[in-house]
Design an enzyme around this catalytic site. Structure first.
Site, PDB file in Angstrom:
ATOM      1  N   ASP A  12       0.829  -1.212   0.000  1.00  0.00           N
ATOM      2  CA  ASP A  12       0.000   0.000   0.000  1.00  0.00           C
ATOM      3  C   ASP A  12       0.861   1.259   0.000  1.00  0.00           C
ATOM      4  OD1 ASP A  12      -2.408  -1.382  -0.125  1.00  0.00           O
ATOM      5  OD2 ASP A  12      -2.446  -1.674   2.040  1.00  0.00           O
ATOM      6  N   LYS A  34       0.203  -7.960  -3.235  1.00  0.00           N
ATOM      7  CA  LYS A  34      -1.059  -7.338  -3.654  1.00  0.00           C
ATOM      8  C   LYS A  34      -0.802  -5.903  -4.092  1.00  0.00           C
ATOM      9  CE  LYS A  34      -4.466  -5.862  -0.742  1.00  0.00           C
ATOM     10  NZ  LYS A  34      -4.940  -4.539  -1.193  1.00  0.00           N
ATOM     11  N   ASP A  61      -5.588  -6.119  -7.130  1.00  0.00           N
ATOM     12  CA  ASP A  61      -6.762  -5.763  -6.316  1.00  0.00           C
ATOM     13  C   ASP A  61      -7.375  -4.468  -6.837  1.00  0.00           C
ATOM     14  OD1 ASP A  61      -8.581  -5.365  -4.251  1.00  0.00           O
ATOM     15  OD2 ASP A  61      -7.065  -4.657  -2.835  1.00  0.00           O
ATOM     16  N   LYS A  63     -10.749  -4.393  -7.883  1.00  0.00           N
ATOM     17  CA  LYS A  63     -12.190  -4.436  -7.534  1.00  0.00           C
ATOM     18  C   LYS A  63     -13.068  -3.914  -8.674  1.00  0.00           C
ATOM     19  CE  LYS A  63     -11.369  -3.710  -2.564  1.00  0.00           C
ATOM     20  NZ  LYS A  63      -9.932  -3.382  -2.525  1.00  0.00           N
ATOM     21  N   PHE A  64     -13.015  -4.590  -9.812  1.00  0.00           N
ATOM     22  CA  PHE A  64     -13.776  -4.126 -10.977  1.00  0.00           C
ATOM     23  C   PHE A  64     -15.280  -4.116 -10.693  1.00  0.00           C
ATOM     24  CE2 PHE A  64     -10.068  -6.211 -13.303  1.00  0.00           C
ATOM     25  CZ  PHE A  64      -9.400  -5.011 -13.488  1.00  0.00           C
ATOM     26  N   HIS A  65     -15.941  -3.041 -11.133  1.00  0.00           N
ATOM     27  CA  HIS A  65     -17.393  -2.882 -10.926  1.00  0.00           C
ATOM     28  C   HIS A  65     -17.904  -1.970 -12.034  1.00  0.00           C
ATOM     29  CE1 HIS A  65     -20.813  -1.722  -7.856  1.00  0.00           C
ATOM     30  NE2 HIS A  65     -21.269  -2.193  -9.007  1.00  0.00           N
ATOM     31  N   ASP A  66     -18.510  -2.583 -13.065  1.00  0.00           N
ATOM     32  CA  ASP A  66     -18.985  -1.786 -14.204  1.00  0.00           C
ATOM     33  C   ASP A  66     -19.984  -2.672 -14.960  1.00  0.00           C
ATOM     34  OD1 ASP A  66     -19.245   0.085 -16.293  1.00  0.00           O
ATOM     35  OD2 ASP A  66     -17.117   0.589 -16.251  1.00  0.00           O
ATOM     36  N   ILE A  67     -20.374  -2.258 -16.150  1.00  0.00           N
ATOM     37  CA  ILE A  67     -21.273  -3.110 -16.935  1.00  0.00           C
ATOM     38  C   ILE A  67     -20.515  -4.393 -17.324  1.00  0.00           C
ATOM     39  CG2 ILE A  67     -22.697  -1.204 -17.778  1.00  0.00           C
ATOM     40  CD1 ILE A  67     -21.164  -1.438 -20.463  1.00  0.00           C
ATOM     41  N   PRO A  68     -21.254  -5.486 -17.552  1.00  0.00           N
ATOM     42  CA  PRO A  68     -20.591  -6.773 -17.805  1.00  0.00           C
ATOM     43  C   PRO A  68     -19.523  -6.733 -18.884  1.00  0.00           C
ATOM     44  CG  PRO A  68     -22.934  -7.110 -17.472  1.00  0.00           C
ATOM     45  CD  PRO A  68     -22.725  -5.619 -17.485  1.00  0.00           C
ATOM     46  N   THR A 121     -15.260  -3.320   4.296  1.00  0.00           N
ATOM     47  CA  THR A 121     -15.288  -3.211   5.760  1.00  0.00           C
ATOM     48  C   THR A 121     -15.355  -1.747   6.216  1.00  0.00           C
ATOM     49  OG1 THR A 121     -12.910  -3.527   5.643  1.00  0.00           O
ATOM     50  CG2 THR A 121     -14.206  -5.380   6.432  1.00  0.00           C
ATOM     51  N   ARG A 182      -3.703  -9.509  12.378  1.00  0.00           N
ATOM     52  CA  ARG A 182      -2.706  -8.898  13.264  1.00  0.00           C
ATOM     53  C   ARG A 182      -2.134  -9.942  14.215  1.00  0.00           C
ATOM     54  NH1 ARG A 182      -3.248  -5.536  10.117  1.00  0.00           N
ATOM     55  NH2 ARG A 182      -3.353  -3.272  10.346  1.00  0.00           N
ATOM     56  N   GLN A 191      -7.455  -0.869  11.786  1.00  0.00           N
ATOM     57  CA  GLN A 191      -8.367  -2.025  11.684  1.00  0.00           C
ATOM     58  C   GLN A 191      -9.103  -2.166  13.013  1.00  0.00           C
ATOM     59  OE1 GLN A 191      -8.954  -3.565   8.945  1.00  0.00           O
ATOM     60  NE2 GLN A 191      -7.120  -3.728   7.694  1.00  0.00           N
ATOM     61  N   GLY A 211      -0.628  -6.216   5.501  1.00  0.00           N
ATOM     62  CA  GLY A 211       0.128  -5.056   5.064  1.00  0.00           C
ATOM     63  C   GLY A 211       1.139  -4.632   6.098  1.00  0.00           C
ATOM     64  N   ARG A 212       0.715  -3.662   6.932  1.00  0.00           N
ATOM     65  CA  ARG A 212       1.663  -2.972   7.812  1.00  0.00           C
ATOM     66  C   ARG A 212       2.366  -3.867   8.823  1.00  0.00           C
ATOM     67  NH1 ARG A 212      -2.930   1.361   8.688  1.00  0.00           N
ATOM     68  NH2 ARG A 212      -4.050  -0.582   8.277  1.00  0.00           N
TER      69      ARG A 212
HETATM   70  O1  C5P Z   1      -1.928  -2.905   6.767  1.00  0.00           O
HETATM   71  P1  C5P Z   1      -3.084  -3.867   6.788  1.00  0.00           P
HETATM   72  O2  C5P Z   1      -2.702  -5.272   7.151  1.00  0.00           O
HETATM   73  O3  C5P Z   1      -4.232  -3.344   7.608  1.00  0.00           O
HETATM   74  O4  C5P Z   1      -3.550  -3.919   5.262  1.00  0.00           O
HETATM   75  C1  C5P Z   1      -4.679  -4.641   4.889  1.00  0.00           C
HETATM   76  C2  C5P Z   1      -4.866  -4.609   3.428  1.00  0.00           C
HETATM   77  O5  C5P Z   1      -6.096  -5.286   3.149  1.00  0.00           O
HETATM   78  C3  C5P Z   1      -4.972  -3.243   2.781  1.00  0.00           C
HETATM   79  O6  C5P Z   1      -4.419  -3.317   1.462  1.00  0.00           O
HETATM   80  C4  C5P Z   1      -6.468  -3.005   2.695  1.00  0.00           C
HETATM   81  O7  C5P Z   1      -6.831  -2.184   1.625  1.00  0.00           O
HETATM   82  C5  C5P Z   1      -6.960  -4.433   2.447  1.00  0.00           C
HETATM   83  N1  C5P Z   1      -8.352  -4.658   2.833  1.00  0.00           N
HETATM   84  C6  C5P Z   1      -8.824  -4.465   4.119  1.00  0.00           C
HETATM   85  N2  C5P Z   1     -10.137  -4.709   4.399  1.00  0.00           N
HETATM   86  C7  C5P Z   1     -10.952  -5.152   3.440  1.00  0.00           C
HETATM   87  C8  C5P Z   1     -10.493  -5.358   2.142  1.00  0.00           C
HETATM   88  C9  C5P Z   1      -9.157  -5.104   1.879  1.00  0.00           C
HETATM   89  O8  C5P Z   1      -8.066  -4.092   5.005  1.00  0.00           O
HETATM   90  N3  C5P Z   1     -12.199  -5.437   3.730  1.00  0.00           N
END
Ligand code: C5P
Length: 234
Positions: A12, A34, A61, A63-68, A121, A182, A191, A211-212
């Site tokens: 990210d 990712k 990642d 997240k495509f969202h459009d017409i088919p 989320t 985590r 989160q 991620g982090r």
């Molecule tokens: O740093 P962290 O572990 O929180 O990163 C989580 C990754 O998962 C980020 O790329 C975030 O966009 C993605 N993500 C999320 N929750 C979702 C869908 C994707 O945290 N529901």
């Protein structure tokens, strides 16, 4: 070939230099990567090509969202790029999901896994209500995951807490890709509901998006080794 890891590292970043500096500390045997909309919008297919040349599997990642027709075209383009996983929004509807499936399946081999995004989320009950989505977030997730199953997608992105319900309802072979992971004593950042890697795997998660916890660790490679070891015997 390397043993497959269940960890997908979320890169990210908003610039390629930082992204590639992190990647240089990782190994394809330890994780997949990712790439989301910010990096892809700035750097596009050449960045994906660089990661492939380094030997990594890539989850695109977007997240495509459009017409088919548009989503089918985007999924085909992703598949032709050789990515390992790609995703679409389940809210695009059954016809769109089926079009995405058909587009990916039109390739003879090396098809990416096709994953649906259910409820972001970042949306809570009130947000869903305003959008006209009925029921609780969990009910909406299950309804949308069922739609993804009907369209023959390979699985969904969901919270690790939802994975047991999705697996028991839609089958063990329906993949659950779960962020919000985590370590028990780790920083939760932004989160709210988090699950440890071991809890996630025990609950049925197939792939953990992290991620982090990894990218901000003093040694990302060491952190990945520890996590991989903790879950490899489950
Ligand atoms: O740093 P962290 O572990 O929180 O990163 C989580 C990754 O998962 C980020 O790329 C975030 O966009 C993605 N993500 C999320 N929750 C979702 C869908 C994707 O945290 N529901």
């Amino acid at each position: 070939m390397w043993p497959p890891s269940k960890i997908i590292v979320a890169l990210d970043y908003d610039n390629e230099t930082e992204c590639l500096a992190m990647v240089s500390q990782l190994h394809p045997a330890q994780c997949r990567l990712k790439i989301a909309i910010t990096l892809f919008t700035k750097y596009g297919p050449p960045l994906i090509k660089s990661l492939h040349q380094l030997g990594f599997d890539v989850f695109l990642d977007l997240k495509f969202h459009d017409i088919p027709q548009q989503v089918a075209g985007a999924c085909l383009a992703a598949a032709e790029m050789g990515v390992w996983m790609v995703n679409v929004h389940a809210l695009g509807g059954l016809t769109m999901l089926k079009s995405a499936r058909a587009a990916v399946d039109s390739l003879p081999n090396k098809k990416p896994l096709l994953i649906g995004v259910t409820v972001l989320t970042s949306l809570d009950l009130n947000d869903l209500h305003i959008l006209g989505v009925s029921g609780s977030p969990t009910e909406a997730v299950l309804r949308l995951a069922t739609l993804c199953r009907e369209a023959n997608l390979d699985g969904v992105v969901c919270s690790a807490e939802e994975a047991p319900l999705i697996k028991s309802t839609l089958g063990n072979d329906f993949l659950c890709v779960t962020p919000g992971i985590r370590l028990a004593d780790g920083n939760k950042h932004d989160q709210k509901r988090v699950v440890t890697p071991i809890q996630a795997i025990l609950g049925g998660s197939d792939y953990l998006v992290m991620g982090r916890t990894i990218t901000e660790a003093p040694s990302p490679a060491l952190m990945l080794n520890q996590i991989n070891q903790s879950i490899c015997t489950i």
